[in-house]
Each structure stands twice: as structure tokens, then as C-alpha cells.
Design a protein around this motif. Structure first.
Motif, short mmCIF file in Angstrom:
data_model
loop_
_atom_site.label_atom_id
_atom_site.label_comp_id
_atom_site.label_asym_id
_atom_site.label_seq_id
_atom_site.Cartn_x
_atom_site.Cartn_y
_atom_site.Cartn_z
N CYS A 167 5.54 3.90 1.67
CA CYS A 167 5.29 2.58 1.16
C CYS A 167 4.88 1.62 2.37
O CYS A 167 5.83 1.66 3.38
CB CYS A 167 6.40 2.06 -0.07
N ALA A 168 4.16 0.81 2.14
CA ALA A 168 3.96 -0.24 3.68
C ALA A 168 3.57 -1.58 2.95
O ALA A 168 2.76 -1.74 1.78
CB ALA A 168 2.65 0.35 4.26
N ALA A 169 3.73 -2.49 3.61
CA ALA A 169 3.78 -3.98 3.32
C ALA A 169 3.17 -4.51 4.47
O ALA A 169 3.59 -4.70 5.74
CB ALA A 169 5.18 -4.45 3.14
N ASP A 170 2.17 -5.53 4.24
CA ASP A 170 1.32 -6.23 5.18
C ASP A 170 1.95 -7.82 4.91
O ASP A 170 1.43 -8.44 3.84
CB ASP A 170 -0.17 -5.99 4.91
N ARG A 171 2.44 -8.46 5.73
CA ARG A 171 3.05 -9.75 5.73
C ARG A 171 2.09 -10.93 5.50
O ARG A 171 2.32 -11.95 5.02
CB ARG A 171 4.15 -10.18 6.54
N ASP A 172 0.78 -10.50 6.12
CA ASP A 172 -0.13 -11.50 6.01
C ASP A 172 -0.55 -11.45 4.81
O ASP A 172 -1.26 -12.64 4.28
CB ASP A 172 -1.27 -11.12 7.08
N GLY A 173 -0.82 -10.52 4.19
CA GLY A 173 -1.30 -10.66 2.48
C GLY A 173 -2.72 -10.72 2.45
O GLY A 173 -3.31 -10.49 1.37
N GLY A 174 -3.42 -10.72 3.52
CA GLY A 174 -4.92 -11.06 3.48
C GLY A 174 -5.67 -9.86 2.82
O GLY A 174 -5.23 -8.69 3.56
N TRP A 175 -6.75 -9.83 2.34
CA TRP A 175 -7.39 -8.60 1.53
C TRP A 175 -8.66 -8.62 2.67
O TRP A 175 -9.34 -9.35 2.66
CB TRP A 175 -7.62 -8.87 0.09
N ALA A 197 0.87 -1.14 -0.04
CA ALA A 197 0.27 -0.05 -0.26
C ALA A 197 0.83 1.20 0.14
O ALA A 197 2.00 1.20 0.38
CB ALA A 197 -0.89 -0.13 1.06
N TRP A 198 0.08 2.29 -0.27
CA TRP A 198 0.96 3.58 -0.23
C TRP A 198 0.08 4.64 0.76
O TRP A 198 -1.36 4.53 0.51
CB TRP A 198 0.60 4.44 -1.39
N ILE A 247 -2.66 -2.62 -3.07
CA ILE A 247 -2.59 -3.64 -4.06
C ILE A 247 -2.60 -5.04 -3.48
O ILE A 247 -1.50 -5.48 -2.76
CB ILE A 247 -1.76 -3.30 -5.27
N SER A 248 -3.21 -6.09 -4.27
CA SER A 248 -3.12 -7.41 -3.45
C SER A 248 -1.91 -8.11 -3.99
O SER A 248 -1.16 -7.46 -5.08
CB SER A 248 -4.15 -8.34 -4.05
N LEU A 262 -8.21 -2.71 5.33
CA LEU A 262 -7.40 -2.47 4.31
C LEU A 262 -6.67 -0.96 4.35
O LEU A 262 -5.70 -0.74 4.01
CB LEU A 262 -7.96 -2.52 3.06
N MET A 263 -7.39 0.03 4.62
CA MET A 263 -7.07 1.47 4.88
C MET A 263 -6.44 1.93 6.07
O MET A 263 -6.10 3.03 6.15
CB MET A 263 -8.37 2.41 4.46
N SER A 264 -6.40 1.12 7.12
CA SER A 264 -5.83 1.37 8.21
C SER A 264 -4.42 1.10 8.46
O SER A 264 -3.83 -0.07 7.97
CB SER A 264 -6.53 0.57 9.42
#
Length: 128
Positions: free
Chosen positions: A96-104, A35-36, A51-52, A109-111
Motif C-alpha cells: 500500500c502506498a500514499a501520496d500526501r500531495d494528493g494530485g492526480w 495506491a497498491w 484511487i483519488s 500515477l503509476m510511478s
């Protein structure tokens, strides 16, 4: 541990374009939700786009819909933010941010709390 490095920020006139890049270290980038976010002086950090991990799902904050496009190249471990028709109110530091869980999850999502890794930010300044 994942490191994120943003680039591509700068000074642009209103109506202009910029493309931000975020290069990620680590072999598991392709499984991360990316995400951005952006933060203007004196304001809270706000969601811009996500983005997924496959790149098939995207989401945008309302004010950037139709102007910004998020994309990713998993072979290059890079996520992009193409910004067109820039406005002075787009001026901010972009992260830029990354979520290692990857779940949508539409609910989270916006937090910013959903994301595990953050870059150092790149400044975007849009002059009127």
C-alpha cells in the motif's frame, strides 16, 4: 508521519478471491492519493491500482482490469483491494502506498517515486 499497515494476504487457488486492506494512521488520510503496488521475487515493483482522495477516480494496470477493484473508506482511514479471478501470475508481495500531495497526474500515477509512504507489504500466493 503516516503509517500504513496491510492485511488480508494469503494462499488461494487460481480463480479464487482475496481482499486486501490497508489501515492508515493520521488525520489527513482523506486527502491522500492511495495506491497498491506489487513485487514478485526477482522483479521490479509494479503499479496495480490507484484511487483519488475522494474515491471518484481510479486507475488500474492493464492485467488486473476487470478483476481487481480498489476502494477506500475515509471514515475508517482504510483502502481496500478486492482481487477476484486470481491467477498464479498475481503472486507477489502487495504494498500500500500514499501520496500526501494528493494530485492526480496520469503521467506519474503509476510511478513508485510519486508516493511518500509505504506499508510493509502482505504476501499473496496463488496456486495453480
Amino acid at each position: 508521519q503516516v503509517q500504513l499497515v496491510e492485511s488480508g494476504g494469503g494462499l488461494v487457488q487460481a480463480g479464487g478471491s482475496l481482499r486486501l486492506s490497508c489501515a492508515a494512521s493520521g488525520r489527513t488520510f482523506s486527502t491522500y492519493l492511495m495506491a497498491w503496488f506489487r513485487q514478485a521475487p526477482g522483479e521490479e515493483r509494479e503499479f496495480v491500482a490507484a484511487i483519488s482522495w475522494r474515491g471518484t477516480g481510479t486507475r488500474y494496470e492493464d492485467s488486473v482490469k476487470g478483476r481487481f477493484t480498489i476502494s477506500r473508506d475515509n471514515a475508517k482511514n482504510t483502502v481496500y483491494l478486492q482481487m477476484n479471478s486470481l491467477k498464479p501470475e498475481d503472486t507477489a508481495a502487495y504494498y500500500c502506498a500514499a501520496d500526501r500531495d494528493g494530485g492526480w497526474s496520469d503521467d506519474s500515477l503509476m510511478s513508485s517515486h510519486k508516493y511518500d509512504y509505504w506499508g510493509q507489504g502482505t504476501q499473496v500466493t496463488v496456486s495453480s
